[in-house]
Design an enzyme around this catalytic site. Structure first.
Site, PDB file in Angstrom:
ATOM      1  N   GLU A 153       0.860  -1.181   0.000  1.00 15.72           N
ATOM      2  CA  GLU A 153       0.000   0.000   0.000  1.00 15.72           C
ATOM      3  C   GLU A 153       0.898   1.233   0.000  1.00 15.72           C
ATOM      4  OE1 GLU A 153      -2.959  -0.243   3.105  1.00 15.72           O
ATOM      5  OE2 GLU A 153      -3.533  -2.249   2.448  1.00 15.72           O
ATOM      6  N   CYS A 261      -2.024  -6.768   6.510  1.00 16.13           N
ATOM      7  CA  CYS A 261      -1.357  -8.017   6.128  1.00 16.13           C
ATOM      8  C   CYS A 261      -0.490  -8.639   7.213  1.00 16.13           C
ATOM      9  CB  CYS A 261      -0.532  -7.786   4.867  1.00 16.13           C
ATOM     10  SG  CYS A 261      -1.583  -7.468   3.453  1.00 16.13           S
TER      11      CYS A 261
HETATM   12  N1  NAD Z   1      -3.883  -4.740   1.345  1.00 16.31           N
HETATM   13  C1  NAD Z   1      -2.702  -5.194   0.971  1.00 16.31           C
HETATM   14  O1  NAD Z   1      -1.692  -4.493   1.002  1.00 16.31           O
HETATM   15  C2  NAD Z   1      -2.567  -6.616   0.478  1.00 16.31           C
HETATM   16  C3  NAD Z   1      -1.376  -6.993  -0.171  1.00 16.31           C
HETATM   17  C4  NAD Z   1      -1.261  -8.300  -0.633  1.00 16.31           C
HETATM   18  C5  NAD Z   1      -2.280  -9.203  -0.411  1.00 16.31           C
HETATM   19  N2  NAD Z   1      -3.406  -8.825   0.251  1.00 16.31           N
HETATM   20  C6  NAD Z   1      -4.472  -9.817   0.429  1.00 16.31           C
HETATM   21  O2  NAD Z   1      -5.498  -9.565  -0.541  1.00 16.31           O
HETATM   22  C7  NAD Z   1      -6.788  -9.857   0.014  1.00 16.31           C
HETATM   23  C8  NAD Z   1      -7.673  -8.622  -0.078  1.00 16.31           C
HETATM   24  O3  NAD Z   1      -7.081  -7.601   0.734  1.00 16.31           O
HETATM   25  P1  NAD Z   1      -7.581  -6.091   0.679  1.00 16.31           P
HETATM   26  O4  NAD Z   1      -6.675  -5.313   1.557  1.00 16.31           O
HETATM   27  O5  NAD Z   1      -7.790  -5.690  -0.738  1.00 16.31           O
HETATM   28  O6  NAD Z   1      -9.020  -6.267   1.382  1.00 16.31           O
HETATM   29  P2  NAD Z   1     -10.194  -5.198   1.482  1.00 16.31           P
HETATM   30  O7  NAD Z   1     -10.886  -5.491   2.748  1.00 16.31           O
HETATM   31  O8  NAD Z   1      -9.669  -3.831   1.202  1.00 16.31           O
HETATM   32  O9  NAD Z   1     -11.155  -5.577   0.251  1.00 16.31           O
HETATM   33  C9  NAD Z   1     -11.902  -6.752   0.175  1.00 16.31           C
HETATM   34  C10 NAD Z   1     -13.136  -6.460  -0.668  1.00 16.31           C
HETATM   35  O10 NAD Z   1     -13.831  -7.671  -0.922  1.00 16.31           O
HETATM   36  C11 NAD Z   1     -15.217  -7.394  -0.903  1.00 16.31           C
HETATM   37  N3  NAD Z   1     -15.966  -8.632  -0.709  1.00 16.31           N
HETATM   38  C12 NAD Z   1     -16.084  -9.395   0.408  1.00 16.31           C
HETATM   39  N4  NAD Z   1     -16.841 -10.461   0.151  1.00 16.31           N
HETATM   40  C13 NAD Z   1     -17.213 -10.388  -1.144  1.00 16.31           C
HETATM   41  C14 NAD Z   1     -17.990 -11.209  -1.998  1.00 16.31           C
HETATM   42  N5  NAD Z   1     -18.549 -12.353  -1.549  1.00 16.31           N
HETATM   43  N6  NAD Z   1     -18.170 -10.836  -3.277  1.00 16.31           N
HETATM   44  C15 NAD Z   1     -17.615  -9.692  -3.726  1.00 16.31           C
HETATM   45  N7  NAD Z   1     -16.862  -8.870  -2.976  1.00 16.31           N
HETATM   46  C16 NAD Z   1     -16.662  -9.227  -1.699  1.00 16.31           C
HETATM   47  C17 NAD Z   1     -15.371  -6.391   0.229  1.00 16.31           C
HETATM   48  O11 NAD Z   1     -16.593  -5.662   0.130  1.00 16.31           O
HETATM   49  C18 NAD Z   1     -14.134  -5.518   0.014  1.00 16.31           C
HETATM   50  O12 NAD Z   1     -14.411  -4.429  -0.830  1.00 16.31           O
HETATM   51  C19 NAD Z   1      -6.520 -10.347   1.434  1.00 16.31           C
HETATM   52  O13 NAD Z   1      -6.431 -11.738   1.425  1.00 16.31           O
HETATM   53  C20 NAD Z   1      -5.172  -9.739   1.760  1.00 16.31           C
HETATM   54  O14 NAD Z   1      -4.472 -10.489   2.722  1.00 16.31           O
HETATM   55  C21 NAD Z   1      -3.571  -7.545   0.685  1.00 16.31           C
END
Ligand code: NAD
Length: 435
Positions: A153, A261
């Site tokens: 991020e 994370c």
């Molecule tokens: N944020 C980071 O820096 C980062 C980096 C690498 C990996 N990740 C991984 O990526 C994944 C997502 O992280 P994030 O930070 O983007 O999460 P986030 O919480 O910002 O976004 C998740 C989104 O998924 C949506 N959602 C939930 N259930 C749903 C469904 N059934 N259908 C459609 N949409 C749905 C939510 O409304 C939300 O907008 C996690 O597993 C995280 O560990 C995150």
């Protein structure tokens, strides 16, 4: 290529926008109606440098669309990325319910041969669960792929457009060919696409975050020891980082790691290890060291202000868990603010990007300032929690003039100790001599 990205959070939105930028037709879907309504108007739910212009341009040029209708998003796509959250369950393991919900719909609504890609961070064995759920509903051939995301991020767009590497865990030739094709535009400078089995790809993501969290906790504990023995962690950091086996990155001590994370992935990795009879004691230590580190700033505030803190006022610079983002999940600022409020201290906080989230999370228990200097008015001390650029070189005379007394607790070691001494600021940082 027609691509669906399900889950439009920090990861899904960046992935969707960047894949559209390279010419794909991308539909981003989410169950959050407000988020999707905003995105259709180019109003982003998150702060991420460079993302707004990508979303706006690709939406205008028709390559990027947003919907809450998962059926329409999934129909006719060749590749579907699952990018929903995997929050910690009660036992610390990753909660796969959102991932598996999407997998079910992927199987139900697919209308052609498809690769189902797990982009979310999931434990080893998850792709097999995804495959089993898709298989129950699927009427067309499908393939699974584990494609963990390593973006940071704050530099997410840059990280996705120019990755250090792309990790692809695939179940066969079709997924390998299609996914290598999707990622070809991002690795033109020769950065590797690392093809591997699915279990290794799933493990790679956790191992990477476990290693990074370990470096942070290690340096935090070394800094705490420097504080006690009269060493300066700045010198120690450079001294060890110059060793090519160690390297300079990720050696800065601070107020503990936060964000969406590291905290949850360390927990999930410990749980995965314990489920498999492996101790992983290193990471248990990393986690408890981090919990302790989040309390270090409060200890320093107490040492700086002495006696009872009741009735004192503290200015906090930085609420986001790190610079460049508005994300406040598990942010060290939250631990500090709770402790300050518990001791009867009033708080005025500033953050260039996270005030909106902060108001939802903390509400009116603290005051919020529009500028960093405004936060200082009437405060007995300034605590720097996030290393935003605009905090790195402030007008110190103005800081001194505005604070009730010149006390700075610096959780990011942004300022020069000698300079603070010359300015007559009582200055406390992490692992360096106080001024
Ligand atoms: N944020 C980071 O820096 C980062 C980096 C690498 C990996 N990740 C991984 O990526 C994944 C997502 O992280 P994030 O930070 O983007 O999460 P986030 O919480 O910002 O976004 C998740 C989104 O998924 C949506 N959602 C939930 N259930 C749903 C469904 N059934 N259908 C459609 N949409 C749905 C939510 O409304 C939300 O907008 C996690 O597993 C995280 O560990 C995150």
């Amino acid at each position: 290529m027609n691509i669906a990205v399900i889950g439009t959070g920090y990861v899904g939105l960046v992935v969707g926008a960047c894949l559209a930028e390279t010419g794909n037709n991308v539909c981003c879907a989410d169950i959050d109606e407000e988020k999707i309504a905003g995105l259709k108007r180019n109003v982003l739910p998150i702060y991420e440098p460079g993302l707004d212009s990508l979303v706006e341009r690709n939406q205008r040029e028709g390559r990027l669309t947003f919907t809450t209708d998962l059926k329409s998003a999934i129909e006719d796509v060749e590749v579907l990325f699952i990018a929903v959250g995997t929050p910690p369950g009660e036992d610390g393991g990753a909660d796969l319910q959102y991932v598996l919900e999407v997998a079910k719909l992927a199987g139900r609504y697919m209308t052609r041969e498809m690769v189902v890609v797990t982009k979310s961070t999931v434990p080893v064995g998850s792709a097999a669960k995804v495959a089993a759920v898709v298989a129950k509903e699927a009427k067309f051939p499908f393939h699974v792929c584990s494609n963990p995301e390593f973006l940071k991020e704050g530099t997410a767009v840059e990280d996705f457009m120019r990755p250090d590497r792309v990790v692809l865990g695939v179940d066969g030739a079709h997924a390998r060919r299609v996914m290598a094709d999707v990622y070809a535009p991002f690795v033109r400078t020769g950065k590797p696409i690392l093809l591997m089995d699915i279990a290794s790809a799933e493990m790679t993501k956790y191992a990477a975050n476990g290693m990074l969290a370990t470096r942070i906790s290690f340096m935090n504990e070394i800094a705490n020891l420097c504080d006690k023995v009269g060493a300066n962690v700045d010198f120690v950091r450079k001294g060890i980082g110059s060793d090519s086996r160690i390297g300079q990155s990720f050696l800065f001590p601070g107020p503990g790691y936060g964000g969406s994370c590291f905290p949850k992935d360390v927990k999930a990795l410990v749980k995965m290890a314990s489920d498999n009879g492996v101790a992983l004691d290193v990471l248990k230590g990393v986690e408890s060291a981090n919990d302790r580190q989040k309390r270090v700033l409060m200890q320093k505030v107490k040492a700086a202000l002495g006696g009872s803190l009741k009735g004192k006022r503290v200015a906090v610079w930085g609420l986001a868990f790190k610079a460049g983002t508005d994300d406040m999940r598990y942010a060290p600022s939250l631990t500090l603010i709770d402790s300050l409020l518990d001791e009867g201290v009033s708080v005025c906080a500033h953050d260039p990007a996270a005030l909106g989230h902060a108001k939802t999370l903390i509400g009116n228990r603290i005051d919020y300032a529009e500028t960093n200097y405004e936060a200082l008015t009437g405060a007995d001390a300034l605590v720097v929690v996030t290393d935003w650029n605009e905090y790195r070189h402030p007008d110190f005379e103005r800081v001194k003039r505005t604070l009730k007394q010149p006390v700075i607790v610096d959780g990011r070691n942004l300022y020069d100790v000698e300079r603070m001494r010359e300015l007559g600021v009582r200055y406390f940082s992490i692992g360096r001599p106080a001024a």
